[in-house]
Design a protein around this motif. Structure first.
Motif: not given
Length: 152
Positions: A5, A59, A67, A69, A80, A84, A87
């Motif tokens: 990441m 992203y 961000f 990944a 995913t 993100i 987070y």
């Protein structure tokens, strides 16, 4: 499983990186440079998923930070993207509307939150409340160690 990441600014400055697979340092730098250039070259209305080398890249841009990944080709992009987003929500809750400077000056907290959320590239804790409790406990431990040092 997530491979790595990256968090980087609109100017292409790397702000945070977490690698879940071992890569030599030279290869990490090349991957980082190439991926940042690839993502920044994309138009805002383009899809946030792309096939890149032997990875699938997911992203999302939040304010001035990207961000990003990298996941395995058969992993779910939407999960995913949700990781993100989770987070970012954690960062927002902790810092109160997180900005790039919060990440720069409190990078250890950003890493700690990421470690509470993900272990070895897999989601560990889905509850924001539990992650924030762990972070609060770590803050209290840090504060108690700091006051003990002052007392000495």
């Amino acid at each position: 499983m997530m491979k790595f990441m990256l968090l980087f600014s609109r100017q292409g400055k790397l702000r945070l990186q977490k690698w879940y697979e071992p890569y030599p340092e030279k290869q990490r730098r090349k991957i980082t440079r190439d991926l940042i250039n690839t993502v920044l070259a994309r138009k805002p209305k383009m899809c946030s998923f792309l096939e890149w080398r032997d990875h699938k890249i997911v992203y999302k841009r939040y304010a001035s930070l990207y961000f990003c990944a990298a996941i395995e080709p058969d992993d779910n992009e939407l999960i995913t993207l949700e990781i993100i987003h989770r987070y970012v929500e954690l960062l927002d809750k902790y810092f109160g509307s997180v900005c790039e400077l919060d990440i720069i000056f409190n990078f250890e907290k950003a890493y700690y939150m990421l470690d509470e959320l993900l272990i070895a590239g897999e989601i560990q804790e889905t509850s924001k409340k539990n992650v924030l409790k762990a972070i609060a406990a770590q803050d209290m431990l840090q504060e108690s160690e700091f006051t003990e040092e002052l007392d000495l």
